[in-house]
Design a protein around this motif. Structure first.
Motif, short mmCIF file in Angstrom:
data_model
loop_
_atom_site.label_atom_id
_atom_site.label_comp_id
_atom_site.label_asym_id
_atom_site.label_seq_id
_atom_site.Cartn_x
_atom_site.Cartn_y
_atom_site.Cartn_z
N LYS A 161 41.93 -33.59 -66.59
CA LYS A 161 41.10 -34.20 -67.63
C LYS A 161 39.98 -33.25 -68.03
N ARG A 162 39.41 -33.47 -69.21
CA ARG A 162 38.27 -32.69 -69.66
C ARG A 162 37.04 -33.03 -68.81
N GLY A 163 36.10 -32.10 -68.75
CA GLY A 163 34.88 -32.36 -68.01
C GLY A 163 34.96 -31.89 -66.57
N SER A 164 33.98 -32.31 -65.79
CA SER A 164 33.90 -31.88 -64.41
C SER A 164 35.03 -32.46 -63.57
N ASN A 165 35.52 -31.66 -62.64
CA ASN A 165 36.55 -32.14 -61.74
C ASN A 165 35.96 -33.09 -60.70
N PRO A 166 36.72 -34.05 -60.21
CA PRO A 166 36.25 -34.90 -59.12
C PRO A 166 36.11 -34.08 -57.83
N HIS A 167 35.34 -34.60 -56.89
CA HIS A 167 35.15 -33.89 -55.63
C HIS A 167 35.03 -34.88 -54.48
N GLU A 168 35.43 -34.45 -53.32
CA GLU A 168 35.35 -35.27 -52.11
C GLU A 168 35.12 -34.38 -50.91
N ARG A 169 34.81 -35.02 -49.78
CA ARG A 169 34.60 -34.28 -48.53
C ARG A 169 35.89 -34.28 -47.70
N PHE A 170 36.09 -33.16 -47.05
CA PHE A 170 37.22 -32.98 -46.14
C PHE A 170 36.70 -32.41 -44.83
N ALA A 171 37.42 -32.63 -43.75
CA ALA A 171 37.05 -32.04 -42.47
C ALA A 171 37.10 -30.52 -42.58
N ASP A 172 36.14 -29.83 -41.95
CA ASP A 172 36.10 -28.37 -42.07
C ASP A 172 36.79 -27.66 -40.90
N ASN A 173 37.44 -28.42 -40.02
CA ASN A 173 38.10 -27.80 -38.86
C ASN A 173 39.62 -27.74 -38.99
N ARG A 174 40.13 -28.04 -40.19
CA ARG A 174 41.56 -27.93 -40.46
C ARG A 174 41.72 -27.67 -41.96
N LEU A 175 42.90 -27.21 -42.37
CA LEU A 175 43.09 -26.82 -43.76
C LEU A 175 42.85 -27.97 -44.73
N VAL A 176 42.04 -27.71 -45.76
CA VAL A 176 41.91 -28.66 -46.87
C VAL A 176 43.27 -28.83 -47.54
N LEU A 177 44.05 -27.76 -47.59
CA LEU A 177 45.40 -27.80 -48.18
C LEU A 177 46.20 -28.99 -47.67
N LYS A 178 46.27 -29.14 -46.35
CA LYS A 178 47.05 -30.22 -45.75
C LYS A 178 46.36 -31.57 -45.96
N GLN A 179 45.05 -31.62 -45.83
CA GLN A 179 44.33 -32.88 -46.04
C GLN A 179 44.46 -33.37 -47.48
N PHE A 180 44.44 -32.44 -48.43
CA PHE A 180 44.57 -32.79 -49.84
C PHE A 180 45.94 -33.41 -50.11
N ILE A 181 46.99 -32.82 -49.52
CA ILE A 181 48.34 -33.38 -49.66
C ILE A 181 48.40 -34.79 -49.10
N ASP A 182 47.90 -34.96 -47.87
CA ASP A 182 47.96 -36.26 -47.21
C ASP A 182 47.19 -37.33 -47.98
N ARG A 183 46.06 -36.94 -48.55
CA ARG A 183 45.19 -37.92 -49.20
C ARG A 183 45.70 -38.35 -50.57
N TYR A 184 46.35 -37.43 -51.30
CA TYR A 184 46.68 -37.72 -52.70
C TYR A 184 48.16 -37.65 -53.04
#
Length: 248
Positions: A161-184
């Motif tokens: 979408k146009r405008g700012s992207n949404p953002h959220e917090r993820f644990a910093d002790n494991r890949l955001v890559l995997k957490q992003f997949i699991d969450r969305y």
């Protein structure tokens, strides 16, 4: 996820052991040659590091604790940072069908609380919601400046979408890559789903990495018939060959 052909094309050795801003092209067959101590094993360690982290384990469990065949990564997490530095950085290029994805991660080591992500980013094709176009090299997710002692890191992610992207917090002790997949992965938002698809392609390619470092004398010892998954040392090669023979 729809089936994709995810293929690792490049290893990016941004700041890892003795490497700085080096790119290793990877083809169907890639042969490393060079003198002793020229960096061949360190390049393989980099591939192994990314593959282990892609499992979704904590950084400490993936790199320092016994896992799979009972071995920590060579040198442990603290041994991966270049001399005099407290972080290491790796990346890769993965091709999904005809689309390229560029993945980068930087991990801080040596802190009392354990290793943590201080930067992670994935670029690749994404869906533009208004036009319906898919493509480009968009930022599918990217972490913000890390904070101290929170145990988390904030990341923005693509939603088309146009405008700012949404953002959220993820644990910093494991890949955001995997957490992003699991969450969305089950999101109804098609823009976010296109970003998740890219993250999934990168993870699939990294999990397919297998670091075989044969130790001949171990291959002569007796091994059980199971498991039939090859150990990194090749010590259970006889069991794997028997499994393949029986399967066929």
């Amino acid at each position: 996820f729809m089936e994709t052909s995810a293929e690792l094309k490049e290893l990016h050795l941004n700041a890892f052991k003795g490497f700085k801003q080096q790119v290793l092209p990877i083809g169907e067959t890639t042969i490393l040659i060079g003198r002793n101590s020229s960096g061949k094993s360190n390049a393989l360690d980099a591939l192994e590091t990314l593959s282990r982290l892609a499992t979704g384990d904590t950084i400490s469990d993936a790199l320092d604790a016994p896992r799979r065949d009972g071995e920590a990564i060579r040198g442990g997490s603290e041994g991966l940072a270049p001399h005099g530095k407290n972080s290491f950085s790796l990346g890769c290029k993965v091709s999904m069908d005809e689309w390229d994805h560029i993945y980068t991660i930087e991990i801080e080591v040596g802190a009392e609380s354990g290793p943590r992500i201080i930067r992670e980013e994935l670029k690749g094709p994404g869906l533009a919601r208004e036009s319906g176009d898919f493509g480009g090299l968009k930022v599918l997710f990217s972490t913000r400046e890390p904070e101290e002692n929170t145990g988390s890191i904030e990341a923005e992610y693509h939603n088309g979408k146009r405008g700012s992207n949404p953002h959220e917090r993820f644990a910093d002790n494991r890949l955001v890559l995997k957490q992003f997949i699991d969450r969305y992965q089950y999101s109804d938002d098609l823009g976010i789903r296109s970003a998740v698809q890219g993250a999934h392609a990168v993870r699939v390619a990294l999990l397919a990495v297998f670091h075989l470092d044969p130790v001949p004398y171990l291959m002569r010892d007796y091994v059980r018939e199971r498991p039939a998954t090859m150990y990194r040392t090749g010590q259970n090669i006889s069991a794997v060959l028997k499994f393949l023979k029986d399967k066929n």
